[in-house]
Scaffold this motif. Structure first.
Motif: not given
Length: 336
Positions: A133-135, A147-148, A150, A155, A158
């Motif tokens: 995601g936002a990593n 754990d982020h 997008i 989701a 994960r």
């Protein structure tokens, strides 16, 4: 492994994995609901390559049908399940989120429950690079947090990893999650960019290019994905004896649970990727430039050190080899 269930066997990766296992003399039961998310004729054509092969059987089952799936697993008694069935696609998750809850959450619960009830020796399941995601730190490492997400698709993937951990911890089921990085190749999915690009370029139609200057992807050829899957499936996940509960490693556990990246570890700029597709098609694309879409991750880049250490294999097929193979398949299959 002597007997393996492959869910999503009429899917892109599922076809190739089933063929790879059959080539090694493994008995395979394919499971697929044949959901018409895209052209059902393509799924039927993939399935036709498997039906009739020695050692292959097929069950048309929706994995969200808990009783039917459990009964099929009980009758076949596999050594391992390679779970590839899912509702795929980041963008489609914006339009039809409930499909992801049914297939990717409830369906995965069916797989976990069947693995528990039928004492399956190893559950290998598809996750996705989208979980990062936002990593912003690259290359993406399994040892970093994820754990982020997008997108809802990310989701659910994960969530699958966390659900698998709970079953590994509670019931001792060896579970291995595989984070795939942009898989491409013959028999691929029509909703993927390389498929759409090829179709449009050969037809002389424009292609939609989203945030071309910003995008790069770790494109991974399907044969490399299969090789990694088959090698990992033969090595059930084990508890990490050095796991520290005070400093938990996101890639390992005190339970028999592992996570691996499977990617080409060489990100390619989208603009260059389109150049290679153009060369394979023998004509230039008409590029229609558009902004990035919601849920898109600008760059994917896999750290595959753990994969190499576990099975002595790193995906390495360059797009200059893989894309012409896909275009040749596309021309033959669609008679272009």
């Amino acid at each position: 492994m002597n007997r393996v269930v492959v869910t999503g066997a009429a899917g892109f990766i599922g076809l190739h994995v089933a063929e790879a296992l059959l080539d090694r003399g493994v008995e395979v039961m394919g499971v697929d609901a044949l959901v018409p998310y895209y052209d059902p004729a393509l799924k039927q054509a993939r399935l036709a390559k498997l039906v009739g092969r020695n050692g292959f059987s097929f069950e048309q089952i929706d994995i969200a049908d808990h009783d039917a799936f459990d009964a099929a697993i009980g009758a076949f008694r596999p050594d391992a399940i390679i779970h590839l069935a899912a509702q795929a696609g980041v963008r489609y998750s914006l339009e039809n989120p409930r499909a992801y809850a049914s297939a990717n959450l409830d369906g995965f619960l069916s797989v976990l429950e069947a693995s528990r009830r039928r004492q399956v020796g190893h559950l290998v399941y598809a996750s996705s690079s989208s979980v990062y995601g936002a990593n912003a730190k690259v290359p993406f490492s399994e040892h970093d947090g994820a754990d982020h997400p997008i997108s809802l698709y990310a989701a659910t993937k994960r969530a699958n990893e966390l659900m698998a951990h709970s079953y590994a911890h509670l019931y001792g089921i060896p579970t291995t999650g595989l984070r795939f990085f942009t898989v491409y190749g013959p028999w691929g999915r029509p909703d993927m960019a390389y498929f759409k690009f090829t179709k449009a370029i050969l037809a002389g139609e424009p292609i939609d290019v989203y945030a071309e200057a910003q995008m790069s992807r770790d494109f991974t050829y399907v044969d490399d994905i299969c090789e990694a899957i088959v090698r990992l499936a033969a090595q059930p996940a084990a508890a990490d004896p050095a796991f520290d509960h005070k400093r938990p490693d996101p890639a390992t556990s005190a339970a028999p649970w592992r996570i691996y990246n499977i990617g080409n570890h060489t990100p390619v700029a989208l603009s260059h990727f389109i150049d290679v597709v153009e060369a394979a098609c023998g004509r230039k694309a008409i590029r229609r430039h558009l902004p990035a879409q919601p849920g898109d991750v600008p760059t994917t880049y896999a750290d595959v050190a753990d994969l190499a250490a576990a099975v002595e294999f790193r995906p390495d097929t360059p797009i200059e080899v893989g894309i012409p193979r896909f275009v040749a398949w596309f021309r033959k299959f669609y008679r272009v």
